[in-house]
Design a protein around this motif. Structure first.
Motif, PDB file in Angstrom:
ATOM      1  N   TYR A 286      47.727  46.372  55.532  1.00 33.48           N
ATOM      2  CA  TYR A 286      48.133  45.272  55.717  1.00 33.48           C
ATOM      3  C   TYR A 286      46.768  44.749  56.160  1.00 33.48           C
ATOM      4  O   TYR A 286      46.958  43.158  55.416  1.00 33.48           O
ATOM      5  N   ILE A 287      45.886  44.866  56.017  1.00 28.69           N
ATOM      6  CA  ILE A 287      44.538  44.303  57.131  1.00 28.69           C
ATOM      7  C   ILE A 287      44.223  43.769  56.031  1.00 28.69           C
ATOM      8  O   ILE A 287      43.371  43.079  55.187  1.00 28.69           O
ATOM      9  N   ARG A 288      44.090  44.939  54.681  1.00 31.44           N
ATOM     10  CA  ARG A 288      43.359  44.044  53.340  1.00 31.44           C
ATOM     11  C   ARG A 288      44.473  44.164  52.672  1.00 31.44           C
ATOM     12  O   ARG A 288      43.293  43.027  52.090  1.00 31.44           O
ATOM     13  N   LEU A 289      45.083  43.888  52.450  1.00 30.62           N
ATOM     14  CA  LEU A 289      46.288  42.876  51.891  1.00 30.62           C
ATOM     15  C   LEU A 289      45.742  41.642  52.167  1.00 30.62           C
ATOM     16  O   LEU A 289      45.805  40.494  51.548  1.00 30.62           O
ATOM     17  N   VAL A 290      45.405  41.566  53.810  1.00 32.65           N
ATOM     18  CA  VAL A 290      45.335  39.974  54.366  1.00 32.65           C
ATOM     19  C   VAL A 290      43.853  39.431  54.028  1.00 32.65           C
ATOM     20  O   VAL A 290      43.868  38.196  53.150  1.00 32.65           O
ATOM     21  N   MET A 291      43.317  40.600  53.868  1.00 32.86           N
ATOM     22  CA  MET A 291      41.339  39.906  53.385  1.00 32.86           C
ATOM     23  C   MET A 291      41.521  40.134  52.108  1.00 32.86           C
ATOM     24  O   MET A 291      40.655  38.765  51.766  1.00 32.86           O
ATOM     25  N   GLU A 292      42.475  40.188  50.940  1.00 33.51           N
ATOM     26  CA  GLU A 292      42.482  40.112  50.064  1.00 33.51           C
ATOM     27  C   GLU A 292      42.989  38.955  49.598  1.00 33.51           C
ATOM     28  O   GLU A 292      42.550  38.261  48.869  1.00 33.51           O
ATOM     29  N   ARG A 293      43.756  37.964  50.261  1.00 35.52           N
ATOM     30  CA  ARG A 293      44.819  37.067  50.286  1.00 35.52           C
ATOM     31  C   ARG A 293      44.005  35.811  50.599  1.00 35.52           C
ATOM     32  O   ARG A 293      44.045  34.856  49.833  1.00 35.52           O
ATOM     33  N   ALA A 294      43.584  36.318  51.908  1.00 34.11           N
ATOM     34  CA  ALA A 294      42.981  35.131  52.448  1.00 34.11           C
ATOM     35  C   ALA A 294      40.739  34.997  52.760  1.00 34.11           C
ATOM     36  O   ALA A 294      40.186  35.404  52.684  1.00 34.11           O
TER      37      ALA A 294
END
Length: 168
Positions: free
Chosen positions: A107-115
């Motif tokens: 989840y955190i990696r997903l946020v890092m990629e999107r934000a």
């Protein structure tokens, strides 16, 4: 005008339907999310709230906690974020009740990629005396520092992000 505070119940919907409501939302805290639930559903808010700067997630709602009559039922919402989602304004992600587990790291990696503008991620442990939940803040040994380094490595592996990761 001072910020308004309040509780609202939301259900993941298509972001286009929520953008009119969330377009000026700058700070958001989601409290008492069951730790065993997937968090990817929260990305619909990133998509619907382009001005969002700070997102706080509290995963400290344990099965041992007594719930009030106004509490939501325990539900694991499955929602897939748009592949082309890029959020420009999110600067800070704070997660309380952080536990070292694959789904949280994903989840955190997903946020890092999107934000794209993300500057800092703060991860805090949880201290539930009733069910002995993990508490990352209770000790400060070298073993804990090794754990923190491992978590940072998992989150930044293969990423070009310069996000500062603080683990308490």
């Amino acid at each position: 005008m001072p910020p308004r505070r309040g509780r609202i119940w939301i259900q993941p919907e298509q972001p286009k339907q929520l953008t009119a409501i969330f377009r000026n939302l700058m700070d958001l805290a989601l409290w008492y999310i069951f730790p065993e639930c997937d968090l990817s559903w929260t990305l619909f808010i990133l998509q619907a709230a382009p001005a969002l700067r700070k997102l706080i997630l509290n995963r400290a709602r344990h099965s041992c906690a007594k719930t009030s009559e106004h509490s939501a039922e325990k539900t694991n919402v499955v929602w897939e974020p748009s592949k082309d989602l890029k959020h420009l304004n999110l600067r800070s992600l704070v997660m309380t009740g952080f536990e070292e587990e694959d789904k949280v790291a994903k989840y955190i990696r997903l946020v890092m990629e999107r934000a794209i503008g993300l500057k800092i991620i703060m991860l805090r442990g949880d201290n539930c005396k009733a069910c002995n939940a993990i508490d990352c803040e209770s000790t400060r040994s070298q073993v804990d520092e090794a754990c923190r380094q491992r978590v940072r490595g998992v989150l930044t592996h293969g990423s070009s992000s310069s996000v500062k990761i603080v683990i308490c």
